[in-house]
Scaffold this active site. Structure first.
Site, PDB file in Angstrom:
ATOM      1  N   LYS A  67     -18.003 -24.612  24.705  1.00  0.00           N
ATOM      2  CA  LYS A  67     -19.087 -23.644  24.652  1.00  0.00           C
ATOM      3  C   LYS A  67     -18.830 -22.411  25.520  1.00  0.00           C
ATOM      4  O   LYS A  67     -19.139 -21.296  25.134  1.00  0.00           O
ATOM      5  CB  LYS A  67     -20.388 -24.354  25.071  1.00  0.00           C
ATOM      6  CG  LYS A  67     -21.581 -23.484  25.293  1.00  0.00           C
ATOM      7  CD  LYS A  67     -22.037 -22.842  23.990  1.00  0.00           C
ATOM      8  CE  LYS A  67     -22.826 -21.578  24.250  1.00  0.00           C
ATOM      9  NZ  LYS A  67     -21.992 -20.389  24.461  1.00  0.00           N
ATOM     10  N   CYS A  86     -23.353 -21.427  20.257  1.00  0.00           N
ATOM     11  CA  CYS A  86     -22.044 -21.456  19.596  1.00  0.00           C
ATOM     12  C   CYS A  86     -20.922 -21.150  20.579  1.00  0.00           C
ATOM     13  O   CYS A  86     -21.060 -20.276  21.433  1.00  0.00           O
ATOM     14  CB  CYS A  86     -21.989 -20.412  18.486  1.00  0.00           C
ATOM     15  SG  CYS A  86     -23.341 -20.537  17.302  1.00  0.00           S
ATOM     16  N   CYS A  89      -9.940 -28.731  14.657  1.00  0.00           N
ATOM     17  CA  CYS A  89     -10.252 -28.465  16.065  1.00  0.00           C
ATOM     18  C   CYS A  89      -9.766 -29.589  16.969  1.00  0.00           C
ATOM     19  O   CYS A  89      -9.896 -29.495  18.186  1.00  0.00           O
ATOM     20  CB  CYS A  89     -11.753 -28.271  16.232  1.00  0.00           C
ATOM     21  SG  CYS A  89     -12.483 -27.353  14.876  1.00  0.00           S
ATOM     22  N   HIS A 103     -12.851 -22.226  22.954  1.00  0.00           N
ATOM     23  CA  HIS A 103     -12.388 -23.223  21.978  1.00  0.00           C
ATOM     24  C   HIS A 103     -11.235 -22.680  21.140  1.00  0.00           C
ATOM     25  O   HIS A 103     -11.404 -22.396  19.956  1.00  0.00           O
ATOM     26  CB  HIS A 103     -13.581 -23.634  21.101  1.00  0.00           C
ATOM     27  CG  HIS A 103     -13.295 -24.721  20.116  1.00  0.00           C
ATOM     28  ND1 HIS A 103     -12.271 -25.633  20.270  1.00  0.00           N
ATOM     29  CD2 HIS A 103     -13.917 -25.047  18.947  1.00  0.00           C
ATOM     30  CE1 HIS A 103     -12.279 -26.461  19.238  1.00  0.00           C
ATOM     31  NE2 HIS A 103     -13.262 -26.129  18.416  1.00  0.00           N
TER      32      HIS A 103
END
Lengths: 147, 390
Positions: free
Chosen positions: B332, B209, B85, B336
């Protein structure tokens, strides 16, 4: 052409299925140990560092002269989660609890935590690490109630 | 080492982007960045592409060359960076080093990810395999929400952090995403809605998430000489960069209430920049899950260890507070797209430092003109901290 869920035009890519064979020759005593109810770690003969997961080589002193030792299984739970949304290959499992337990020997283990009601599960609780073979022949280890 | 500046930045719309291929998506961020810098593709000597899912969740195996060809960059030096990430930040760091070392004068860092071409549960599978497949996924089916949920239970046990504290992070980040037209999730939410959303990996619920997102971001970097040559009016200087890795096995960490890789990377970046955390005007931190943002406050030194929940409760990380964090909606709610995220943070911070936040309501007040980006790969498997100054 087909339509994606957003109703936009797409092409289907060619399908490929892979399931790599994972070498375990250097950690074989661990996988064999599970079948005998033992969870094994390695210990560097040169610097004394204990490894779990077991390692054939010591990243600390770069020695490859390792001993095998059986872990006591006495653990204290340091973190846990109840996994509800499961990955594709775990869809046939019921929601499960995964925990990290610190063993007496100082190493930590990630494993499922079974045999407790959810409300009983707390950071700091004691658990026992146990090895067994699943009905479909897969060697496995879990945290469960102390004897 | 030579001084390096960001001279142009661009970002695509984040969300479900089944209308474009990975190269077309990258172009949406590349073109505005080049125009912003006032250069042409021919001026770019080195290309660094951050993306993680090549060949797995989107079809191209070697996407960097597909993208560079599509953007008219053939002939330049090229590398693809994978740092989970934090792949975007890894690409940025490579471009930075290429210039700082004196090798080239102008480089581009492109971050891109296509994550919505496959179904959600297969994506949960792929990302879950990205901790340590053999020891944490194969038998135990850990998911990424699961990895971070274990940090949450440890943090709750040690510091009394509550599910409400986690929800407050989501509420804040959705609020700022609602003000950001390129964000993926633009709905405002309440604490009650967050707490009553479905459990994904307890104590993390749906609203704890980040979404699965497609998106791209680009920044153009230049040496001091190139800044002068192209008469760049508002260069944003890279004054600090730190990177560190943690263990792949979560079980080998010292504890689960923070990320050591963040602490190490931040120390490096602060030292290089010669600043302290309280000099930062605005930060984009890695909030893939709400607990991650709280740990980031602490690990980056915005507060003492264990006081992250207090910071969010007091509203200190909103615009007008002590340190505004994730004023673009964060991972969030802005979304992402893992290879793009690190560069999207730098895009946002570049605009903020230039006082050009597209929506004036999201412009933070600037005192020291210093911004910080914090991008984690995995659960601290990788970490990059970048400090910018106008």
């Amino acid at each position: 052409m087909s339509l994606s869920p957003t109703m936009l035009p797409t092409l289907k890519a060619r399908e490929v299925k892979v399931a790599p064979e994972i070498p375990i020759s250097k950690t074989l005593p661990f996988w064999e140990g599970l079948k005998q109810g033992k969870v094994m770690a390695t210990k560097c003969k040169k610097c004394g560092k204990i490894y779990f997961p077991p390692a054939a080589d010591c990243g600390s002193c770069l020695s490859s002269d390792m001993d095998w030792l059986e872990l006591s299984g006495e653990a204290e739970i340091e973190a846990f989660t109840h996994i509800v949304v499961r990955p594709q290959t775990f869809m046939n499992e019921r929601p499960y609890t995964v925990a990290i337990g610190r063993l007496e020997e100082g190493v930590r283990v990630v494993a499922w935590l079974t045999g407790f009601r959810k409300s009983e599960i707390k950071v700091g609780m004691k658990a026992k690490l146990k090895a067994f073979v699943t009905p479909d022949g897969n060697p496995m280890y879990v945290f469960t109630r102390p004897d | 080492m030579r001084k390096v500046a960001i001279i142009g930045a661009g970002c695509s719309k984040f969300g479900e982007r089944n209308d474009v291929t990975v190269a077309e998506l990258a172009f949406e961020a590349f073109k505005p960045a080049v125009e912003d810098a006032g250069i042409t593709p021919k001026d770019i000597e080195f290309v660094s592409v951050g993306t993680a899912g090549a060949g797995a969740w989107y079809e191209e195996n070697l996407p960097a060359v597909i993208i560079s060809e599509y953007c008219g960059l053939s002939g330049a030096g090229l590398i693809r960076c994978e740092a989970a990430c934090a792949s975007g930040s890894a690409a940025f760091a490579s471009a930075y080093w290429a210039i700082a070392s004196g090798q080239v004068d102008v480089a581009v860092a492109i971050g891109v990810e296509k994550m919505r071409q496959i179904d959600t549960l297969t994506m949960v599978e792929f990302i879950g395999r990205s901790g340590y497949y053999l020891w944490e996924f194969h038998n135990f089916g850990l998911t990424f929400p699961g990895y971070y949920a274990m940090h949450a239970t440890a943090h709750m046990a040690k510091y009394g952090t509550t599910e409400e504290d986690l929800a407050l992070v989501a509420v804040k980040n959705h609020k700022y995403a609602s003000m950001n037209p390129i964000a993926h999730l633009r709905n405002r939410i309440t604490v009650e809605e967050a707490l009553s959303s479905p459990v994904i990996a307890w104590p993390l619920k749906l609203y704890d998430c980040c979404p699965i997102t497609d998106g791209a971001a680009t920044v153009i970097l230049a040496s001091e000489e190139a800044v002068k040559k192209f008469k760049v009016e508002d260069p944003v200087w890279v004054i600090g960069l730190g990177s560190a890795c943690g263990t792949a096995n979560l079980s080998k960490r010292k504890d689960f209430v923070g990320l050591e890789s963040t602490v190490i990377a931040a120390q490096q970046a602060y030292k290089m920049a010669g600043i302290t955390p309280n000099m930062v005007d605005v930060a984009c931190v890695h909030d893939c899950f709400t607990i991650a943002e709280i740990m980031a406050y602490e690990d980056l030194g915005f507060c003492k260890k264990g006081e992250g929940p207090k910071l969010i409760r007091e509203g200190q990380t909103e615009i007008g507070g002590k340190i505004p964090v994730n004023i673009d909606g964060g991972l969030k709610a802005k979304g992402h797209p893992i290879g793009a995220t690190g560069i999207a943070m730098l895009y946002e911070l570049t605009k903020q430092l230039r006082g050009e936040a597209v929506e004036r309501s999201r412009q933070v007040p600037l005192k020291n003109y210093i911004a910080l980006a914090h991008n984690v790969g995995g659960t601290g498997h990788y970490c990059y901290v970048t400090i910018l100054k106008r």
